[in-house]
Design a protein around this motif. Structure first.
Motif, PDB file in Angstrom:
ATOM      1  N   GLU A 150       1.991 -69.370  43.958  1.00 21.03           N
ATOM      2  CA  GLU A 150       3.193 -69.980  44.510  1.00 21.03           C
ATOM      3  C   GLU A 150       4.374 -69.040  44.299  1.00 21.03           C
ATOM      4  OE1 GLU A 150       2.987 -72.767  46.104  1.00 21.03           O
ATOM      5  OE2 GLU A 150       0.939 -73.234  45.500  1.00 21.03           O
ATOM      6  N   GLY A 151       5.354 -69.174  45.180  1.00 17.11           N
ATOM      7  CA  GLY A 151       6.580 -68.411  44.989  1.00 17.11           C
ATOM      8  C   GLY A 151       7.274 -68.820  43.701  1.00 17.11           C
ATOM      9  N   ALA A 152       7.004 -70.038  43.246  1.00 18.34           N
ATOM     10  CA  ALA A 152       7.687 -70.577  42.066  1.00 18.34           C
ATOM     11  C   ALA A 152       6.935 -70.293  40.766  1.00 18.34           C
ATOM     12  CB  ALA A 152       7.884 -72.078  42.242  1.00 18.34           C
ATOM     13  N   ASP A 153       5.893 -69.441  40.813  1.00 19.87           N
ATOM     14  CA  ASP A 153       5.157 -69.125  39.578  1.00 19.87           C
ATOM     15  C   ASP A 153       6.069 -68.461  38.550  1.00 19.87           C
ATOM     16  OD1 ASP A 153       2.848 -70.117  40.564  1.00 19.87           O
ATOM     17  OD2 ASP A 153       1.971 -68.185  41.084  1.00 19.87           O
ATOM     18  N   THR A 154       5.967 -68.929  37.324  1.00 19.39           N
ATOM     19  CA  THR A 154       6.721 -68.307  36.242  1.00 19.39           C
ATOM     20  C   THR A 154       5.720 -67.830  35.199  1.00 19.39           C
ATOM     21  OG1 THR A 154       6.831 -70.410  35.088  1.00 19.39           O
ATOM     22  CG2 THR A 154       8.666 -69.889  36.544  1.00 19.39           C
ATOM     23  N   PRO A 155       6.133 -66.905  34.311  1.00 17.83           N
ATOM     24  CA  PRO A 155       5.208 -66.480  33.246  1.00 17.83           C
ATOM     25  C   PRO A 155       4.714 -67.681  32.439  1.00 17.83           C
ATOM     26  CG  PRO A 155       7.093 -65.029  33.332  1.00 17.83           C
ATOM     27  CD  PRO A 155       7.378 -66.142  34.299  1.00 17.83           C
ATOM     28  N   GLY A 156       5.588 -68.666  32.221  1.00 16.68           N
ATOM     29  CA  GLY A 156       5.192 -69.855  31.459  1.00 16.68           C
ATOM     30  C   GLY A 156       4.080 -70.617  32.146  1.00 16.68           C
ATOM     31  N   LYS A 157       4.202 -70.752  33.449  1.00 16.25           N
ATOM     32  CA  LYS A 157       3.174 -71.492  34.186  1.00 16.25           C
ATOM     33  C   LYS A 157       1.847 -70.741  34.155  1.00 16.25           C
ATOM     34  CE  LYS A 157       1.943 -73.708  38.442  1.00 16.25           C
ATOM     35  NZ  LYS A 157       1.983 -73.720  39.892  1.00 16.25           N
ATOM     36  N   VAL A 158       1.932 -69.411  34.296  1.00 20.77           N
ATOM     37  CA  VAL A 158       0.706 -68.616  34.269  1.00 20.77           C
ATOM     38  C   VAL A 158       0.035 -68.716  32.891  1.00 20.77           C
ATOM     39  CG1 VAL A 158      -0.183 -66.249  34.374  1.00 20.77           C
ATOM     40  CG2 VAL A 158       1.435 -67.053  36.096  1.00 20.77           C
ATOM     41  N   ARG A 159       0.855 -68.675  31.828  1.00 19.15           N
ATOM     42  CA  ARG A 159       0.283 -68.788  30.474  1.00 19.15           C
ATOM     43  C   ARG A 159      -0.367 -70.157  30.273  1.00 19.15           C
ATOM     44  NH1 ARG A 159       4.450 -65.083  28.687  1.00 19.15           N
ATOM     45  NH2 ARG A 159       5.974 -66.766  28.658  1.00 19.15           N
ATOM     46  N   ALA A 160       0.287 -71.199  30.808  1.00 19.24           N
ATOM     47  CA  ALA A 160      -0.283 -72.547  30.679  1.00 19.24           C
ATOM     48  C   ALA A 160      -1.622 -72.629  31.397  1.00 19.24           C
ATOM     49  CB  ALA A 160       0.684 -73.577  31.258  1.00 19.24           C
TER      50      ALA A 160
ATOM     51  N   ALA B  72      -4.262 -70.900  29.364  1.00 17.01           N
ATOM     52  CA  ALA B  72      -4.702 -71.731  28.246  1.00 17.01           C
ATOM     53  C   ALA B  72      -5.672 -72.792  28.742  1.00 17.01           C
ATOM     54  CB  ALA B  72      -3.497 -72.395  27.583  1.00 17.01           C
ATOM     55  N   LYS B  73      -5.374 -73.320  29.913  1.00 17.08           N
ATOM     56  CA  LYS B  73      -6.271 -74.327  30.478  1.00 17.08           C
ATOM     57  C   LYS B  73      -7.624 -73.699  30.854  1.00 17.08           C
ATOM     58  CE  LYS B  73      -6.682 -77.893  33.918  1.00 17.08           C
ATOM     59  NZ  LYS B  73      -6.050 -78.714  34.929  1.00 17.08           N
ATOM     60  N   GLY B  74      -7.571 -72.480  31.367  1.00 18.16           N
ATOM     61  CA  GLY B  74      -8.820 -71.806  31.744  1.00 18.16           C
ATOM     62  C   GLY B  74      -9.724 -71.559  30.552  1.00 18.16           C
ATOM     63  N   ILE B  75      -9.118 -71.266  29.389  1.00 18.63           N
ATOM     64  CA  ILE B  75      -9.916 -70.979  28.191  1.00 18.63           C
ATOM     65  C   ILE B  75     -10.541 -72.269  27.665  1.00 18.63           C
ATOM     66  CG2 ILE B  75      -9.814 -70.110  25.818  1.00 18.63           C
ATOM     67  CD1 ILE B  75      -7.430 -68.351  26.762  1.00 18.63           C
ATOM     68  N   HIS B  76      -9.760 -73.323  27.570  1.00 17.68           N
ATOM     69  CA  HIS B  76     -10.280 -74.629  27.127  1.00 17.68           C
ATOM     70  C   HIS B  76      -9.916 -75.675  28.170  1.00 17.68           C
ATOM     71  CE1 HIS B  76     -11.440 -73.158  23.253  1.00 17.68           C
ATOM     72  NE2 HIS B  76     -10.223 -72.718  22.996  1.00 17.68           N
ATOM     73  N   PRO B  77     -10.731 -75.784  29.215  1.00  9.41           N
ATOM     74  CA  PRO B  77     -10.358 -76.706  30.286  1.00  9.41           C
ATOM     75  C   PRO B  77     -10.152 -78.140  29.787  1.00  9.41           C
ATOM     76  CG  PRO B  77     -12.136 -75.302  31.002  1.00  9.41           C
ATOM     77  CD  PRO B  77     -11.961 -75.049  29.529  1.00  9.41           C
ATOM     78  N   ASP B  78     -10.982 -78.578  28.847  1.00  5.26           N
ATOM     79  CA  ASP B  78     -10.825 -79.939  28.328  1.00  5.26           C
ATOM     80  C   ASP B  78     -10.566 -79.871  26.831  1.00  5.26           C
ATOM     81  OD1 ASP B  78     -10.880 -82.556  27.619  1.00  5.26           O
ATOM     82  OD2 ASP B  78     -12.758 -83.023  28.640  1.00  5.26           O
ATOM     83  N   PRO B  79      -9.312 -79.987  26.410  1.00  8.39           N
ATOM     84  CA  PRO B  79      -8.998 -79.839  24.985  1.00  8.39           C
ATOM     85  C   PRO B  79      -9.663 -80.912  24.125  1.00  8.39           C
ATOM     86  CG  PRO B  79      -7.001 -79.852  26.321  1.00  8.39           C
ATOM     87  CD  PRO B  79      -8.119 -80.263  27.206  1.00  8.39           C
ATOM     88  N   THR B  80     -10.049 -82.037  24.745  1.00  8.74           N
ATOM     89  CA  THR B  80     -10.675 -83.106  23.959  1.00  8.74           C
ATOM     90  C   THR B  80     -12.180 -82.889  23.816  1.00  8.74           C
ATOM     91  OG1 THR B  80     -11.066 -84.473  25.915  1.00  8.74           O
ATOM     92  CG2 THR B  80      -8.967 -84.758  24.777  1.00  8.74           C
ATOM     93  N   ASP B  81     -12.710 -81.892  24.523  1.00  7.59           N
ATOM     94  CA  ASP B  81     -14.157 -81.677  24.481  1.00  7.59           C
ATOM     95  C   ASP B  81     -14.424 -80.173  24.574  1.00  7.59           C
ATOM     96  OD1 ASP B  81     -16.843 -81.553  24.724  1.00  7.59           O
ATOM     97  OD2 ASP B  81     -17.015 -82.909  26.443  1.00  7.59           O
TER      98      ASP B  81
ATOM     99  N   THR C 213     -16.985 -78.542  24.352  1.00  8.55           N
ATOM    100  CA  THR C 213     -18.225 -78.076  24.970  1.00  8.55           C
ATOM    101  C   THR C 213     -18.024 -77.738  26.449  1.00  8.55           C
ATOM    102  OG1 THR C 213     -18.900 -80.319  25.585  1.00  8.55           O
ATOM    103  CG2 THR C 213     -19.636 -79.513  23.438  1.00  8.55           C
ATOM    104  N   ALA C 214     -16.850 -78.060  26.985  1.00  9.19           N
ATOM    105  CA  ALA C 214     -16.589 -77.724  28.387  1.00  9.19           C
ATOM    106  C   ALA C 214     -16.533 -76.206  28.534  1.00  9.19           C
ATOM    107  CB  ALA C 214     -15.282 -78.350  28.851  1.00  9.19           C
ATOM    108  N   PRO C 215     -17.238 -75.646  29.524  1.00 10.03           N
ATOM    109  CA  PRO C 215     -17.239 -74.185  29.662  1.00 10.03           C
ATOM    110  C   PRO C 215     -15.894 -73.659  30.134  1.00 10.03           C
ATOM    111  CG  PRO C 215     -18.378 -75.196  31.512  1.00 10.03           C
ATOM    112  CD  PRO C 215     -18.057 -76.306  30.560  1.00 10.03           C
ATOM    113  N   LYS C 216     -15.655 -72.369  29.894  1.00  8.97           N
ATOM    114  CA  LYS C 216     -14.414 -71.764  30.388  1.00  8.97           C
ATOM    115  C   LYS C 216     -14.589 -71.378  31.857  1.00  8.97           C
ATOM    116  CE  LYS C 216     -15.351 -67.012  28.820  1.00  8.97           C
ATOM    117  NZ  LYS C 216     -16.647 -66.895  28.223  1.00  8.97           N
ATOM    118  N   VAL C 217     -13.459 -71.192  32.533  1.00 15.22           N
ATOM    119  CA  VAL C 217     -13.530 -70.824  33.947  1.00 15.22           C
ATOM    120  C   VAL C 217     -13.875 -69.342  34.069  1.00 15.22           C
ATOM    121  CG1 VAL C 217     -11.855 -72.589  34.573  1.00 15.22           C
ATOM    122  CG2 VAL C 217     -11.078 -70.248  34.147  1.00 15.22           C
ATOM    123  N   ALA C 218     -14.143 -68.891  35.308  1.00 14.22           N
ATOM    124  CA  ALA C 218     -14.552 -67.501  35.514  1.00 14.22           C
ATOM    125  C   ALA C 218     -13.364 -66.551  35.491  1.00 14.22           C
ATOM    126  CB  ALA C 218     -15.289 -67.375  36.847  1.00 14.22           C
ATOM    127  N   ALA C 219     -12.293 -66.967  36.142  1.00 16.48           N
ATOM    128  CA  ALA C 219     -11.150 -66.055  36.246  1.00 16.48           C
ATOM    129  C   ALA C 219      -9.880 -66.844  36.504  1.00 16.48           C
ATOM    130  CB  ALA C 219     -11.369 -65.058  37.394  1.00 16.48           C
TER     131      ALA C 219
END
Lengths: 295, 344
Positions: free
Chosen positions: B91-101, B104-113, B115-121
């Motif tokens: 998006e044109g509105a992407d910020t470094p903060g949004k990308v970092r968030a 973080a979601k890609g590394i642990h897609p489900d923080p409550t579980d 065992t959820a696998p990480k995303v590819a990229a």
């Protein structure tokens, strides 16, 4: 031959009763139906036998509709509900016939029930922009602040409709929930769901946004557990659940701390009595705002 | 058709498949050098590809979409789909903060579980590559960057190459380039071919390794199924590691029929040339049900070898939330809701 066929009676048109979900009339996702009979056991129609997937779809539809409906002005909600009452009034005879067949009461008694239901709908329509004055308040606080408490709708509400009163009871549980801005998933009376399914047709033609009311028919004990445990449902009204089921549903509902309404006393008692404000207040949350006074 | 010949003589000539990004791929592509020698030869080859039976293709895609995947198979499919996601923010509105968030979601897609696998990229614009690379350090998740004046691709070649080189220098592991649809639709196939080759070269790093190249066709702008088939061959002949349906920025994005067509092109290309190429549908895939339909198509068309994040990806953002909600439903038995996944 031609003489005979001209005189022959017109074939009856059987009505296909369907669910009302998200403003549309789908069949059950499972493709199942069950036979609905009148109080003497004569076949009336086939009604959809909803599965838990239908329940899931209904929750999605109700959630989608919540923003618009809860964000509409109270005045606007009142106008829409009044419109529903107008449409209901135009189909009194159809509903009277359905209620008479479903509950095994006389035509006159059924008509009186339908009239009472229309009146009740109008009564709740009038409350949409007045409930805030009754349950909201300006609170005295020890500081330079305006402190205002206002009622907000709870969210997506599951309503297990009364089992015996197929129409007046049904209206008495749906109207207060949506009047305050909630969206509902109604599980119709198991043995007499036809008035509820016909109500869907009225709602679809009366300015009510799709998804505000979603009507499911089927086995209450089959559909309700997945709704009670659903994480995206905010409240559940156990009016139509028997004691055993109500207990299980309360346990399931505890997980995401749903608001639970478990009516006291005879659940299928006399719905003709003045309902009071209890049901309007049941699915409201109080929001309190502190606002500094002066410049 | 070369694919048919290859299958017919498969028992005579054994040709092990090599990955498109491997060192042997160039030699394999060189065997097709005659068809890419000139604009005329390339046009003759691409227009010589058999026409697409549109009705048959759509019917096949619809049939594959009716498979019922339940219980353990569904659970496997959901985890596989999560691990194949290129989690995207463009998006044109992407910020470094949004990308970092998002990282973080890609590394642990489900923080409550956990065992959820990480995303590819994580897929971002070139200027966000550095931010994403830092946020993903040590996680094993790749950074994919769109380049070549995404999404329209309407700039001069040197600008596109600079855009690509810039993203690679910033640490991008994968480059998603767009083809010049104007040139393709005009019939200047060799120009498109040369451009992909040039971008592939720009993906080279100083140490000799290279960022993987995904070539975006923008199927919605190619207008016909025949064009999609031609474009698939063109991109694979030019050395694409992945072929990707669309940018997600136009009305028609990935659809089951056009993705199936690309999968078939990849299958035929493997049979003919012996090079394995990946496929990435992007845009418009929002539900678990849709994702599983795509996985069924991959399995039925290309086989299990492609059922891995190395060879199949989903370009998506909202799909991940639906996969997570379905995953929670399977593990807890109760339906989850949007309150239990992140808003992004």
């Amino acid at each position: 031959m031609s003489e005979k066929s001209e005189k022959s009676e017109r074939l009856s048109v059987f009505k296909t009763y369907k669910l009302y979900v998200g403003g549309k009339f789908p069949r059950s996702e499972s493709g199942r139906v069950y036979e609905v009979t009148d109080s003497k056991g004569n076949w009336l129609a086939n009604a959809p036998l909803s599965s838990r997937k239908d329940a899931r779809d209904a929750v999605v539809a109700a959630r989608k509709a919540f923003g618009g409906w809860s964000g509409a002005t109270a005045y606007n909600r009142g106008q829409v509900l009044y419109r529903v009452a107008e449409m209901l009034d135009g189909r009194r005879e159809q509903f009277a016939a359905e209620v008479a067949a479903a509950e095994g009461i006389s035509k006159a008694k059924a008509a009186a029930q339908v009239d009472a239901a229309v009146d009740r709908w109008i009564w709740y329509a009038g409350w949409t922009d007045k409930i805030g004055q009754i349950v909201g308040s300006a609170n005295p606080v020890a500081g330079p602040f305006f402190n205002l408490s206002t009622p907000e709708p709870t969210g997506v509400v599951v309503v297990l409709a009364p089992q015996a009163s197929s129409f007046l009871g049904l209206v008495s549980v749906i109207a207060p929930a949506i009047a305050t801005g909630n969206t509902v998933i109604v599980v119709a009376s198991e043995n007499s769901p036809l008035p509820a399914l016909a109500l869907g047709e009225v709602l679809a033609t009366s300015d009510l946004p799709g998804g505000v009311v979603n009507i499911l028919s089927g086995r209450t004990a089959e559909i309700s557990p997945s709704l009670a445990s659903h994480q995206d449902v905010n409240a559940i009204d156990l009016t139509g659940a028997d004691a055993g089921l109500a207990k299980d549903l309360q346990i399931a509902a505890a997980d995401n701390m749903k608001r639970v309404l478990r009516p006291r006393g005879a659940k299928d008692g006399d719905w003709s009595a003045d309902p009071g404000l209890d049901r309007l207040k049941a699915f409201l949350e109080t929001k309190t705002v502190w606002h500094p006074i002066g410049v | 058709m070369t694919g048919r010949y290859a299958r017919r003589y498969a028992h005579v000539v054994t040709m092990p498949t090599v990955p498109a990004f491997g060192p042997e791929a160039a030699a394999r592509l060189a065997t097709m050098a005659d068809v890419t020698a000139s604009d005329t030869a390339l046009r003759r080859f691409l227009h010589g590809l058999p026409g697409v039976d549109a009705v048959g293709l759509e019917a096949r895609a619809a049939t594959l979409g009716t498979r019922s995947i339940k219980t353990t198979a569904k659970s496997y499919a959901i985890d596989l789909a999560i691990s194949m996601i290129d989690l995207t923010t463009l998006e044109g509105a992407d910020t470094p903060g949004k990308v970092r968030a998002l990282c973080a979601k890609g590394i642990h897609p489900d923080p409550t579980d956990r065992t959820a696998p990480k995303v590819a990229a994580i897929c971002v614009y070139p200027d966000m590559v550095k931010t994403a690379k830092e946020a993903l350090r040590g996680s094993g998740i790749n950074v994919a960057s769109v380049a070549t004046a995404f999404p329209a691709g309407r700039t001069a070649l040197p600008v596109k190459l600079a855009d690509t080189a810039d993203a690679v220098a910033a640490g991008a592991d994968e480059i998603d380039m767009v083809i010049d649809r104007g040139a393709f639709l005009t019939g200047r196939y060799l120009q498109v071919f040369e451009e992909i080759r040039a971008v592939k070269t720009a993906c080279q790093r100083p140490d000799g390794s290279a960022a993987h190249l995904k070539v975006i066709f923008e199927n919605g702008e190619l207008a016909t199924y025949d064009n999609i088939r031609r474009c698939s061959w063109l991109a694979m002949l030019a050395g694409a590691d992945f072929i990707k349906t669309s940018t997600g920025k136009v009305a028609v994005n990935a659809t089951p029929p056009n993705t199936l067509l690309m999968l078939e092109a990849v299958r035929d290309f493997r049979d003919a040339v012996g090079v394995q190429v990946g496929v990435k549908p992007a845009g418009g895939i929002r539900t678990t049900k849709d994702a599983i339909k795509y996985l069924v198509m991959v399995n039925e068309t290309l086989g299990e070898e492609w059922l891995s994040p190395h060879w199949f990806r989903f370009g998506a953002s909202s799909l991940l939330n639906d996969l997570l909600m379905q995953r929670q439903k399977l593990s807890t038995g109760r339906y989850s809701g949007p309150d239990y996944v992140t808003v992004d």
